[in-house]
Design an enzyme around this catalytic site. Structure first.
Site, mmCIF file in Angstrom:
data_model
loop_
_atom_site.group_PDB
_atom_site.id
_atom_site.type_symbol
_atom_site.label_atom_id
_atom_site.label_comp_id
_atom_site.label_asym_id
_atom_site.label_seq_id
_atom_site.Cartn_x
_atom_site.Cartn_y
_atom_site.Cartn_z
ATOM 1 N N THR A 93 -7.860 3.829 9.057
ATOM 2 C CA THR A 93 -8.561 2.824 8.468
ATOM 3 C C THR A 93 -9.345 2.278 10.669
ATOM 4 O O THR A 93 -8.219 1.812 11.000
ATOM 5 C CB THR A 93 -9.042 2.023 7.797
ATOM 6 O OG1 THR A 93 -7.911 2.347 6.851
ATOM 7 C CG2 THR A 93 -10.722 1.336 7.248
ATOM 8 N N HIS A 120 -5.250 3.653 -1.237
ATOM 9 C CA HIS A 120 -6.886 3.734 -0.618
ATOM 10 C C HIS A 120 -7.772 5.456 -1.183
ATOM 11 O O HIS A 120 -6.451 6.490 -0.853
ATOM 12 C CB HIS A 120 -6.995 4.096 1.343
ATOM 13 C CG HIS A 120 -8.393 4.618 1.549
ATOM 14 N ND1 HIS A 120 -8.048 4.344 2.799
ATOM 15 C CD2 HIS A 120 -9.206 4.407 0.906
ATOM 16 C CE1 HIS A 120 -9.872 4.316 3.111
ATOM 17 N NE2 HIS A 120 -10.379 4.244 2.135
ATOM 18 N N ARG A 150 -6.814 12.618 1.508
ATOM 19 C CA ARG A 150 -5.792 13.276 1.836
ATOM 20 C C ARG A 150 -4.410 13.023 1.683
ATOM 21 O O ARG A 150 -3.522 13.443 2.142
ATOM 22 C CB ARG A 150 -6.016 13.260 3.867
ATOM 23 C CG ARG A 150 -5.990 11.630 3.606
ATOM 24 C CD ARG A 150 -6.013 10.909 4.951
ATOM 25 N NE ARG A 150 -7.717 11.800 6.025
ATOM 26 C CZ ARG A 150 -7.894 10.841 7.527
ATOM 27 N NH1 ARG A 150 -6.461 9.821 7.723
ATOM 28 N NH2 ARG A 150 -9.174 11.067 7.919
ATOM 29 N N HIS A 154 0.815 5.670 1.696
ATOM 30 C CA HIS A 154 1.911 7.010 2.984
ATOM 31 C C HIS A 154 3.358 7.955 2.109
ATOM 32 O O HIS A 154 3.595 8.422 2.619
ATOM 33 C CB HIS A 154 2.212 6.169 4.568
ATOM 34 C CG HIS A 154 1.461 6.110 4.757
ATOM 35 N ND1 HIS A 154 0.201 7.157 5.124
ATOM 36 C CD2 HIS A 154 0.096 4.930 5.626
ATOM 37 C CE1 HIS A 154 -0.647 6.458 5.605
ATOM 38 N NE2 HIS A 154 -1.057 4.921 5.727
ATOM 39 N N HIS A 170 -3.437 -4.481 8.184
ATOM 40 C CA HIS A 170 -3.460 -3.533 9.352
ATOM 41 C C HIS A 170 -2.505 -3.317 10.313
ATOM 42 O O HIS A 170 -2.844 -4.277 11.207
ATOM 43 C CB HIS A 170 -5.005 -3.263 9.809
ATOM 44 C CG HIS A 170 -4.853 -1.079 9.900
ATOM 45 N ND1 HIS A 170 -4.612 -1.069 10.386
ATOM 46 C CD2 HIS A 170 -5.565 -0.617 9.212
ATOM 47 C CE1 HIS A 170 -4.766 0.117 10.988
ATOM 48 N NE2 HIS A 170 -5.719 1.255 10.033
ATOM 49 N N ASN A 222 0.553 -1.251 -0.268
ATOM 50 C CA ASN A 222 0.176 -0.378 0.447
ATOM 51 C C ASN A 222 0.566 1.346 -0.185
ATOM 52 O O ASN A 222 2.222 1.240 0.917
ATOM 53 C CB ASN A 222 -0.950 0.075 1.468
ATOM 54 C CG ASN A 222 -2.020 1.424 1.226
ATOM 55 O OD1 ASN A 222 -1.619 2.186 1.259
ATOM 56 N ND2 ASN A 222 -3.309 0.973 1.443
ATOM 57 N N ARG A 244 -9.550 8.061 -0.419
ATOM 58 C CA ARG A 244 -10.739 8.321 0.738
ATOM 59 C C ARG A 244 -11.169 10.100 0.115
ATOM 60 O O ARG A 244 -10.710 11.368 -0.454
ATOM 61 C CB ARG A 244 -9.436 8.923 2.095
ATOM 62 C CG ARG A 244 -8.877 8.132 2.275
ATOM 63 C CD ARG A 244 -8.140 8.652 3.863
ATOM 64 N NE ARG A 244 -9.115 8.842 5.033
ATOM 65 C CZ ARG A 244 -8.831 7.532 5.506
ATOM 66 N NH1 ARG A 244 -8.769 6.488 5.945
ATOM 67 N NH2 ARG A 244 -10.105 7.904 6.945
ATOM 68 N N GLU A 302 -8.906 0.220 -2.840
ATOM 69 C CA GLU A 302 -9.204 0.461 -0.940
ATOM 70 C C GLU A 302 -10.348 1.585 -1.203
ATOM 71 O O GLU A 302 -10.177 2.933 -1.838
ATOM 72 C CB GLU A 302 -8.718 0.582 0.133
ATOM 73 C CG GLU A 302 -7.918 -0.199 0.309
ATOM 74 C CD GLU A 302 -6.987 -0.254 1.424
ATOM 75 O OE1 GLU A 302 -7.088 0.947 2.011
ATOM 76 O OE2 GLU A 302 -6.212 -1.111 1.701
ATOM 77 N N GLU A 306 -10.587 -9.934 2.820
ATOM 78 C CA GLU A 306 -9.602 -9.358 4.268
ATOM 79 C C GLU A 306 -9.853 -9.781 5.920
ATOM 80 O O GLU A 306 -10.773 -8.139 6.253
ATOM 81 C CB GLU A 306 -8.983 -7.785 3.460
ATOM 82 C CG GLU A 306 -7.701 -7.553 4.492
ATOM 83 C CD GLU A 306 -7.110 -6.135 3.488
ATOM 84 O OE1 GLU A 306 -7.368 -5.521 2.191
ATOM 85 O OE2 GLU A 306 -6.497 -5.421 3.983
HETATM 86 N N1 PXP Z 1 -6.203 -2.958 4.762
HETATM 87 C C1 PXP Z 1 -6.579 -1.963 5.012
HETATM 88 C C2 PXP Z 1 -8.098 -2.231 4.176
HETATM 89 C C3 PXP Z 1 -6.614 -1.189 4.840
HETATM 90 O O1 PXP Z 1 -7.379 -0.007 4.829
HETATM 91 C C4 PXP Z 1 -4.691 -0.424 5.275
HETATM 92 C C5 PXP Z 1 -4.785 1.205 5.254
HETATM 93 O O2 PXP Z 1 -5.066 1.796 4.964
HETATM 94 C C6 PXP Z 1 -4.264 -1.202 4.865
HETATM 95 C C7 PXP Z 1 -4.322 -2.772 4.417
HETATM 96 C C8 PXP Z 1 -2.605 -1.165 6.054
HETATM 97 O O3 PXP Z 1 -2.651 -0.812 6.905
HETATM 98 P P1 PXP Z 1 -1.418 -0.560 7.264
HETATM 99 O O4 PXP Z 1 -0.826 1.245 6.659
HETATM 100 O O5 PXP Z 1 -1.588 -0.486 8.489
HETATM 101 O O6 PXP Z 1 -0.228 -1.271 6.758
#
Ligand code: PXP
Length: 247
Positions: free
Chosen positions: A102, A44, A50, A11, A194, A8, A46, A71, A152
């Site tokens: 999330t 994601h 952001r 960030h 997550h 992901n 949003r 996402e 998930e």
């Molecule tokens: N899976 C989902 C559905 C999420 O919303 C997120 C956070 O955006 C992640 C995985 C990844 O989480 P993390 O950034 O804590 O690794």
């Protein structure tokens, strides 16, 4: 089949948006991750935009060679966006304006009808559906009844558990949820995510052999500040392999 690693890149975009500069570019980061062996890219988009912007998802759709997982919240506007962009898979997540990230899984039981409608629209556009849910029996049953392609499991409570007993109990909860999901729907893809990092991946992968893929963002991108994306993707893959070898 080895557990797949989906990175992901939200960030990377967080850092860019913080200054309004064109860098660092999450699309460029995704290309590095794919070259380093990531099996998929997750973003994601949003409602408040952001971090990830529509432009990022459009470019990723054109450039992504592995798999693009979008996402998003379960809204008509987001479904229309997905129908236009056609990611490989959409993951529905709950979204609150005030949250930092999330918080918790989607309530599939309460939103069954809406999610069913979204599933039909996405299927029409050739897009698979994943739901991000708590490792909870009722949620898993509802998701399986809807015929989602992927579940998930939310690993947040496992990742924040702060003593051995709590960690063990969260791993048991995730393992039971995975077994139930796969017993109800043997063809289901089982994902988790997550809060995962290189230290907590191995025990999860060992405890939940049904897992097909992990979605990892914040910790991996943070580690990459010090080690670079290529080495970090390698290290996370090694953590997955370490967990697999202990099964
Ligand atoms: N899976 C989902 C559905 C999420 O919303 C997120 C956070 O955006 C992640 C995985 C990844 O989480 P993390 O950034 O804590 O690794």
């Amino acid at each position: 089949m080895p557990v797949r690693l989906h990175v992901n890149v939200d960030h990377v975009a967080t850092l860019r948006q913080q200054r309004g500069t064109p860098y660092p570019d999450p699309v460029e980061a995704a290309v590095f991750c794919e070259q380093a062996g990531a099996d998929g890219i997750t973003v994601h988009l949003r409602e408040d935009r952001r971090h990830i912007q529509e432009r990022d998802v459009e470019l990723l759709r054109a450039l992504c060679k592995t798999l693009l997982n979008l996402e998003m919240a379960a809204t008509d506007a987001m479904v229309a966006f997905a129908e236009r962009i056609k990611p490989d898979i959409v993951t529905l997540v709950p979204e609150n304006r005030e949250e930092q990230t999330t918080e918790g899984g989607l309530d599939v039981v309460a939103n069954r009808e809406k999610i069913g409608e979204i599933k039909a629209r996405l299927a029409e556009a050739g897009i698979q559906l994943s739901v991000f849910i708590e490792p909870d029996e009722a949620q898993i049953q509802a998701a399986c009844e809807l015929g989602v392609d992927t579940i998930e499991l939310h690993t947040g409570d496992y990742c924040t558990a702060d003593d051995d007993e709590a960690v063990e109990s969260e791993l048991e909860r995730l393992a039971a949820a995975a077994k139930l999901a796969v017993s109800l729907e043997p063809d289901l893809t089982l994902a988790a995510g997550h809060g995962l990092n290189a230290r907590n991946i191995p025990d999860l992968v060992t405890a939940v052999p049904e897992l097909d893929e992990l979605n990892i963002g914040h910790a991996l991108i943070s580690d990459a500040l010090f080690s670079g994306l290529t080495d970090t993707v390698d290290r996370y893959r090694a953590a997955i392999e370490a967990g697999e070898s202990e099964r």
